[in-house]
Design a protein around this motif. Structure first.
Motif, PDB file in Angstrom:
ATOM      1  N   ALA A   3       0.835  -1.203   0.000  1.00  0.00           N
ATOM      2  CA  ALA A   3       0.000   0.000   0.000  1.00  0.00           C
ATOM      3  C   ALA A   3       0.871   1.255   0.000  1.00  0.00           C
ATOM      4  O   ALA A   3       0.566   2.224  -0.690  1.00  0.00           O
ATOM      5  N   GLN A   6       2.236   1.768  -3.466  1.00  0.00           N
ATOM      6  CA  GLN A   6       1.200   2.276  -4.360  1.00  0.00           C
ATOM      7  C   GLN A   6       0.907   3.746  -4.084  1.00  0.00           C
ATOM      8  O   GLN A   6       0.737   4.537  -5.006  1.00  0.00           O
ATOM      9  N   LEU A   7       0.829   4.125  -2.812  1.00  0.00           N
ATOM     10  CA  LEU A   7       0.566   5.516  -2.470  1.00  0.00           C
ATOM     11  C   LEU A   7       1.696   6.429  -2.952  1.00  0.00           C
ATOM     12  O   LEU A   7       1.439   7.534  -3.418  1.00  0.00           O
ATOM     13  N   VAL A  16      -6.436   1.943  -3.414  1.00  0.00           N
ATOM     14  CA  VAL A  16      -5.611   0.902  -2.777  1.00  0.00           C
ATOM     15  C   VAL A  16      -6.472  -0.208  -2.170  1.00  0.00           C
ATOM     16  O   VAL A  16      -6.318  -1.377  -2.537  1.00  0.00           O
ATOM     17  N   SER A  20      -7.470  -4.378  -3.676  1.00  0.00           N
ATOM     18  CA  SER A  20      -7.261  -5.599  -2.895  1.00  0.00           C
ATOM     19  C   SER A  20      -8.575  -6.328  -2.631  1.00  0.00           C
ATOM     20  O   SER A  20      -8.620  -7.559  -2.634  1.00  0.00           O
ATOM     21  N   THR A  65      -5.934   3.826   4.884  1.00  0.00           N
ATOM     22  CA  THR A  65      -4.981   4.102   3.818  1.00  0.00           C
ATOM     23  C   THR A  65      -4.555   5.567   3.823  1.00  0.00           C
ATOM     24  O   THR A  65      -3.383   5.879   3.635  1.00  0.00           O
TER      25      THR A  65
END
Length: 90
Positions: A3, A6-7, A16, A20, A65
């Motif tokens: 995560a 990705q961020l 995110v 999933s 997130t």
């Protein structure tokens, strides 16, 4: 860790957990075959499915997130393990 990667690449806080959950849902589809799903067609079943999907999963994971955006992977992993222990203990 995934995560955080990705961020840092510019993926939004909503995308995110969405990715999933979609992947997890696809992997769980074979287990759905043969299960009774009559409850989903009832008004209370629809309300329960919406509540579980929106309030407990989408909102909570989007906020999570967003919260980990400013942290490094080490503290995030530690926090997630702590949360897992709390959830299991209840």
């Amino acid at each position: 860790v995934a995560a955080k990667i990705q961020l840092s690449r510019g993926v939004t806080a909503l995308e995110v957990p969405t990715g999933s959950f979609v992947l997890g849902g696809i992997l769980l589809l074979p287990l759905l075959i043969g299960q009774p799903l009559d409850w989903v067609t009832q008004p209370s079943g629809i309300a329960l499915a919406l509540y579980l999907g929106i309030a407990t999963m989408a909102l909570a994971n989007t906020l999570l997130t967003r919260g980990i955006r400013g942290l490094t992977p080490g503290p995030v992993a530690t926090l997630m393990l702590y949360v897992a222990v709390l959830v299991i203990s209840f």
